[in-house]
Design an enzyme around this catalytic site. Sequence first.
Site, PDB file in Angstrom:
ATOM      1  N   THR A  53       0.822  -1.219   0.000  1.00 16.28           N
ATOM      2  CA  THR A  53       0.000   0.000   0.000  1.00 16.28           C
ATOM      3  C   THR A  53       0.856   1.270   0.000  1.00 16.28           C
ATOM      4  O   THR A  53       0.333   2.353  -0.267  1.00 16.28           O
ATOM      5  CB  THR A  53      -0.877   0.053   1.261  1.00 16.28           C
ATOM      6  OG1 THR A  53       0.002   0.140   2.405  1.00 16.28           O
ATOM      7  CG2 THR A  53      -1.743  -1.192   1.396  1.00 16.28           C
ATOM      8  N   ASP A  92      18.487   0.285   3.647  1.00 14.69           N
ATOM      9  CA  ASP A  92      19.335  -0.850   3.242  1.00 14.69           C
ATOM     10  C   ASP A  92      20.762  -0.393   2.962  1.00 14.69           C
ATOM     11  O   ASP A  92      21.722  -1.089   3.303  1.00 14.69           O
ATOM     12  CB  ASP A  92      18.758  -1.541   2.001  1.00 14.69           C
ATOM     13  CG  ASP A  92      17.557  -2.399   2.338  1.00 14.69           C
ATOM     14  OD1 ASP A  92      17.363  -2.715   3.531  1.00 14.69           O
ATOM     15  OD2 ASP A  92      16.801  -2.761   1.412  1.00 14.69           O
TER      16      ASP A  92
HETATM   17  C1  PRP Z   1      12.060   4.960   3.894  1.00 12.93           C
HETATM   18  C2  PRP Z   1      12.603   6.324   4.249  1.00 12.93           C
HETATM   19  C3  PRP Z   1      11.368   7.035   4.720  1.00 12.93           C
HETATM   20  C4  PRP Z   1      10.295   6.448   3.843  1.00 12.93           C
HETATM   21  C5  PRP Z   1       9.950   7.437   2.773  1.00 12.93           C
HETATM   22  O1  PRP Z   1      11.860   4.184   5.009  1.00 12.93           O
HETATM   23  O2  PRP Z   1      13.609   6.280   5.205  1.00 12.93           O
HETATM   24  O3  PRP Z   1      11.068   6.840   6.076  1.00 12.93           O
HETATM   25  O4  PRP Z   1      10.844   5.282   3.232  1.00 12.93           O
HETATM   26  O5  PRP Z   1       8.912   6.975   1.987  1.00 12.93           O
HETATM   27  P1  PRP Z   1       7.480   7.681   1.972  1.00 12.93           P
HETATM   28  O6  PRP Z   1       7.728   9.141   1.832  1.00 12.93           O
HETATM   29  O7  PRP Z   1       6.824   7.077   0.765  1.00 12.93           O
HETATM   30  O8  PRP Z   1       6.755   7.333   3.240  1.00 12.93           O
HETATM   31  P2  PRP Z   1      11.377   2.649   4.900  1.00 12.93           P
HETATM   32  O9  PRP Z   1       9.890   2.577   5.006  1.00 12.93           O
HETATM   33  O10 PRP Z   1      12.001   2.013   3.685  1.00 12.93           O
HETATM   34  O11 PRP Z   1      11.912   2.024   6.225  1.00 12.93           O
HETATM   35  P3  PRP Z   1      13.420   1.783   6.728  1.00 12.93           P
HETATM   36  O12 PRP Z   1      14.026   3.148   6.998  1.00 12.93           O
HETATM   37  O13 PRP Z   1      13.230   1.006   7.974  1.00 12.93           O
HETATM   38  O14 PRP Z   1      14.172   1.030   5.659  1.00 12.93           O
END
Ligand code: PRP
Length: 211
Positions: free
Chosen positions: A110, A205
């Site tokens: 989603t 990552d």
């Molecule tokens: C990444 C990034 C942000 C988010 C941005 O985190 O660090 O928090 O995606 O995406 P958005 O603007 O569409 O919400 P992720 O969800 O990959 O988690 P992680 O940092 O734990 O890898």
Amino acid sequence: MEDNKVIISKHPLIKHKISILRDTRTGTNEFRRLCDEIGVLLGFEALRDLPIAEHEIETPMCSMKAPFLTGKKLAIVPVLRAGLGMVNGMLTLVPSAKIGHVGLYRDHETLEPKEYYCKLPESIAERLVIIIDPMLATGGSACAAVDFIKQRGGTQIKFVCIIAAPEGVKRLQEEHPDIEIYIGMLDDHLNEDGYIVPGLGDAGDRIFGTK
Ligand code: PRP
Ligand code: URA
């Protein structure tokens, strides 16, 4: 895109460091170091209006009224995980700032953020809160982080990211028009999986060496 609440860096040092960050040849160690360094440079911008007051001092030459920080309370709030990569850079500037954490991950189907952790310093209402996250993509995570902080009493909030997509900036501006957004570079678009293009891939990552 730029207005007085959306500040996109024009600094060549930031541009240069982000270019190295993006490159697939940049390994984990260098990636972390660059996130720290960019954290310092973006933090410098975001803290540009910290309040100061003048106090009398003596230099070897004369007395003067010299400007000092008033000791405004700060909270640095990384969005887990990837925001952790910018914490040390921010602390280089303001070593005594308190640190909060907001844990969010994007549901890969989603693209909506899921909360798994939120712990903020006390008296959050009195603090300038700087949310840090390298990536502002759809804006879902940033909006959720701001929501959590506002629900807990936060009123003065800034958001600092290394790379943003126009879609995320628009959403964050629309949902939270009161906050300032500091951006290292504004990229072109999101792809169908919600990744920023050209971007740098998955920031978490690349910082933590996971896949
Ligand atoms: C990444 C990034 C942000 C988010 C941005 O985190 O660090 O928090 O995606 O995406 P958005 O603007 O569409 O919400 P992720 O969800 O990959 O988690 P992680 O940092 O734990 O890898
Ligand atoms: N999160 C990331 O880490 N990278 C993107 O491009 C989008 C969201």
